[in-house]
Design an enzyme around this catalytic site. Structure first.
Site, PDB file in Angstrom:
ATOM      1  N   GLU A 247       0.954  -1.248   0.061  1.00  0.00           N
ATOM      2  CA  GLU A 247      -0.068   0.125  -0.095  1.00  0.00           C
ATOM      3  C   GLU A 247       0.865   1.230   0.126  1.00  0.00           C
ATOM      4  OE1 GLU A 247      -3.167   0.107  -0.214  1.00  0.00           O
ATOM      5  OE2 GLU A 247      -3.314  -2.066  -0.199  1.00  0.00           O
ATOM      6  N   CYS A 281      -1.623   9.188   2.102  1.00  0.00           N
ATOM      7  CA  CYS A 281      -1.366   8.735   0.841  1.00  0.00           C
ATOM      8  C   CYS A 281      -2.677   9.157   0.038  1.00  0.00           C
ATOM      9  CB  CYS A 281      -1.529   7.219   1.087  1.00  0.00           C
ATOM     10  SG  CYS A 281      -2.851   6.321   1.788  1.00  0.00           S
TER      11      CYS A 281
HETATM   12  P1  NAD Z   1       8.876   4.325   4.128  1.00  0.00           P
HETATM   13  O1  NAD Z   1       8.746   3.641   2.795  1.00  0.00           O
HETATM   14  O2  NAD Z   1       9.971   5.276   4.441  1.00  0.00           O
HETATM   15  O3  NAD Z   1       8.708   3.353   5.646  1.00  0.00           O
HETATM   16  C1  NAD Z   1       7.644   2.543   5.733  1.00  0.00           C
HETATM   17  C2  NAD Z   1       8.234   1.188   6.529  1.00  0.00           C
HETATM   18  O4  NAD Z   1       9.093   0.518   5.667  1.00  0.00           O
HETATM   19  C3  NAD Z   1       8.666   1.793   7.856  1.00  0.00           C
HETATM   20  O5  NAD Z   1       8.289   0.979   8.775  1.00  0.00           O
HETATM   21  C4  NAD Z   1      10.083   1.478   7.493  1.00  0.00           C
HETATM   22  O6  NAD Z   1      10.953   1.467   8.724  1.00  0.00           O
HETATM   23  C5  NAD Z   1      10.055   0.350   6.505  1.00  0.00           C
HETATM   24  N1  NAD Z   1      11.642   0.116   5.840  1.00  0.00           N
HETATM   25  C6  NAD Z   1      12.239   1.133   5.483  1.00  0.00           C
HETATM   26  N2  NAD Z   1      13.378   0.635   4.747  1.00  0.00           N
HETATM   27  C7  NAD Z   1      12.942  -0.657   4.715  1.00  0.00           C
HETATM   28  C8  NAD Z   1      13.892  -1.784   4.117  1.00  0.00           C
HETATM   29  N3  NAD Z   1      15.047  -1.641   3.261  1.00  0.00           N
HETATM   30  N4  NAD Z   1      13.247  -2.935   4.245  1.00  0.00           N
HETATM   31  C9  NAD Z   1      12.114  -3.365   4.927  1.00  0.00           C
HETATM   32  N5  NAD Z   1      11.414  -2.178   5.451  1.00  0.00           N
HETATM   33  C10 NAD Z   1      11.858  -0.952   5.349  1.00  0.00           C
HETATM   34  O7  NAD Z   1       7.399   5.195   4.225  1.00  0.00           O
HETATM   35  P2  NAD Z   1       6.917   6.206   5.298  1.00  0.00           P
HETATM   36  O8  NAD Z   1       7.894   7.692   5.353  1.00  0.00           O
HETATM   37  O9  NAD Z   1       6.993   5.737   6.635  1.00  0.00           O
HETATM   38  O10 NAD Z   1       5.537   6.603   5.105  1.00  0.00           O
HETATM   39  C11 NAD Z   1       5.132   7.532   4.188  1.00  0.00           C
HETATM   40  C12 NAD Z   1       4.461   6.685   2.872  1.00  0.00           C
HETATM   41  O11 NAD Z   1       3.691   5.698   2.965  1.00  0.00           O
HETATM   42  C13 NAD Z   1       4.062   7.828   1.869  1.00  0.00           C
HETATM   43  O12 NAD Z   1       4.390   7.345   0.535  1.00  0.00           O
HETATM   44  C14 NAD Z   1       2.505   7.322   2.075  1.00  0.00           C
HETATM   45  O13 NAD Z   1       1.871   8.028   0.774  1.00  0.00           O
HETATM   46  C15 NAD Z   1       2.446   5.981   2.012  1.00  0.00           C
HETATM   47  N6  NAD Z   1       1.255   5.464   2.785  1.00  0.00           N
HETATM   48  C16 NAD Z   1       0.318   4.774   1.935  1.00  0.00           C
HETATM   49  C17 NAD Z   1      -0.750   4.321   2.336  1.00  0.00           C
HETATM   50  C18 NAD Z   1      -1.679   3.278   1.548  1.00  0.00           C
HETATM   51  O14 NAD Z   1      -2.803   2.828   2.010  1.00  0.00           O
HETATM   52  N7  NAD Z   1      -1.361   3.397   0.466  1.00  0.00           N
HETATM   53  C19 NAD Z   1      -1.111   4.755   3.524  1.00  0.00           C
HETATM   54  C20 NAD Z   1      -0.248   5.448   4.582  1.00  0.00           C
HETATM   55  C21 NAD Z   1       0.999   5.963   3.810  1.00  0.00           C
END
Ligand code: NAD
Length: 486
Positions: A247, A281
């Protein structure tokens, strides 16, 4: 300062390394607590605990697993003031608005999972062979890795955890490091409800270590991740053949045709752009308006932006909190500089207010060009970029230049045109005549396939689907089809 521990195999614990990191209050830019900084070894312990718990948990009757989810939901409701407080401290969400909204909604997916799992039926399948009876039913996948972002840190785990456990899976969960204290509060509620040891494990720490370990570890069997497309691409390259549900981010277009009423729709557009300081998002991040009503719409959205007040999230009149971290502030600045450098104009906001922490003023940007960053990438800040079109082909051309496609809206009273736009827009959800944020926990939500907004659907039975393997049993009546006698 408060300390926040991890939760593995039913016990609260620190990181094996003993390390911690500071949780930062983004409204002040100052630390509020010490958080356990887990690493690969802690993630491995969590995976081992989840595997140990799996054989007995999957045998617990579905009705009992469902009842546990309801119990957790009830505790989340009792704890909603405390949840709102930590959402305010850790994320800077305005206490009386956004923080209370999210805390009040946190129990909802636990109820939906508990209820829908009871009606998640298999089938008997007719088949050509008269001797066979075929039936399908759902089995748990095993240990689910849940990886969650910071922007809705109480709500989004609910899109994975209850659906996983109600189907008989166990879970290893890692939250975004800047939302870990909220995760700990949630875990306290889950613990209080009596979740058996190992069924849900929480490991806090950097995603590139803890999250990566959950992704590559042979002991996890499915991955549910909400976050950015960039992280999902890394996960995808590391997860092998494990089932993944992604997501991801959006860059939601709103299309306003010439028969729409700017005064009537400006508040909905403002909400889609400025709620949660634009850190949703499903935010509207690009507005395409018919030339003939452009000036009227711009004026209405500028007026609307004045209803969004930035400031101390404890203040009841404030409805825009800070950005989560300096990275988000810098991205907002970079997107604005890029667009204005290419000819766009800022007509409201456009700068950081004179406050501590990571705030940005609600901003209205006009005439952004097709090749600008706001048109191509998710900004994730309080911004309403507007541009106008002479004919609809021009709008399609702008919109399709972006390879994100989560949500979109179309405003018009013309049913035929609304239908054409809704069907044609490259996003998982299109809303006709309202903001881009509409969703309920039983409905499918996710990005359109083959763009960078995600893979698969969450919501109600769609998440149950992901959390299960469909097993078919073929029952042969009488002798085997092939014997030495025939
Ligand atoms: P992010 O991608 O930086 O991190 C998301 C998660 O991934 C965190 O728990 C992080 O610790 C983990 N992570 C980071 N690097 C990783 C790796 N190499 N391997 C595995 N896990 C890893 O995102 P963010 O900044 O926390 O959140 C914002 C983003 O999330 C925005 O793009 C937003 O649009 C999206 N989002 C989408 C939805 C949806 O339902 N589509 C909902 C909320 C947020």
């Amino acid at each position: 300062m408060n300390s926040y521990s991890m939760y593995i195999d039913g016990k609260w614990c620190g990181a094996e390394s003993g390390e911690t990191y500071d949780g930062i209050n983004p409204a002040l830019g100052e630390p509020f607590g010490k958080i356990a900084c887990g690493g690969r070894a802690d993630a491995q312990r969590a995976v081992a605990a989840a595997n140990k718990a799996l054989p007995s948990w999957r045998e617990v009757p579905l009705w009992e697993r469902s009842a546990l989810c309801v119990k957790i939901a009830n505790i989340l409701d009792q704890q909603k003031e405390a949840l709102a407080e930590i959402l305010c401290t850790e994320l800077g969400k305005p206490l009386h608005g956004e923080a209370a909204d999210e805390a009040g909604e946190t129990s909802a997916p636990w109820h939906v999972a508990a209820e829908q799992a009871k009606y998640f039926e298999g089938h008997t399948k007719p088949c050509a062979d008269p001797q066979k009876r075929v039936l399908t039913f759902w089995r748990p996948r095993g240990v689910v890795a849940a990886i969650t972002p910071w922007n809705f840190p109480a709500a989004i785990p609910g899109e994975y955890l209850p659906f996983a456990i109600v189907m008989g899976n166990t879970v290893t969960w890692t939250p975004a490091p800047t939302a870990a204290a909220t995760a700990v509060k949630l875990m306290e509620c889950i613990h209080e409800a009596g979740v058996p040891p190992g069924v849900i494990n929480l490991v806090t720490g950097p995603g590139a270590e803890v999250g990566d370990e959950l992704v590559i570890n042979k002991g996890t069997h499915a991955i549910g991740m909400t976050g950015s497309p960039q992280t999902a691409e890394i996960i995808s390259s590391r997860s092998g053949l494990k089932p993944t549900l992604f997501e991801l981010g959006g860059n939601g277009p709103i299309v306003v045709l010439e028969d729409a009423n700017p005064g009537e729709i400006a508040a909905a557009i403002g909400f889609a752009c400025f709620y949660a300081a634009g850190q949703v998002c499903s935010c509207a991040e690009r507005i395409f308006v018919a030339d003939s009503i452009k000036d009227e719409l711009v004026d209405a959205i500028v007026a609307e932006s004045k209803h969004w007040k930035v400031g101390n999230p404890l203040d009841e009149s404030v409805n825009v909190g800070p950005q989560n971290n300096m990275g988000v502030v810098e991205k907002m600045t970079a997107h604005l500089n890029d667009a204005t450098g290419k000819g766009a104009k800022v007509v409201a906001g456009g700068k950081r207010p004179d406050l501590p922490g990571f705030f940005y003023e609600p901003t209205v940007l006009v005439d952004f060009p097709k090749d600008s960053l706001v048109n191509h990438e998710e900004t994730f800040g309080p911004i309403a970029p507007i541009t106008s079109f002479k004919d609809e082909d021009q709008a399609w051309d702008y919109i399709n230049a972006c390879d994100l496609g989560l949500t979109s809206s179309i405003f018009t009273r013309d049913v035929d045109r609304a239908w054409n736009w809704a069907e044609g827009l490259n996003s998982g959800i299109t809303v006709v005549n309202d903001w881009t944020h509409f969703w309920e926990h039983h409905l499918p939500f996710g990005g359109m396939a083959s763009n960078r907004s995600g893979l698969g659907r969450i919501g109600g039975r769609h998440t149950l689907d992901f959390m299960s393997d469909l097993k078919s049993i073929v029952f042969n009546l009488g002798k085997p089809t092939v014997t030495r006698d025939n």
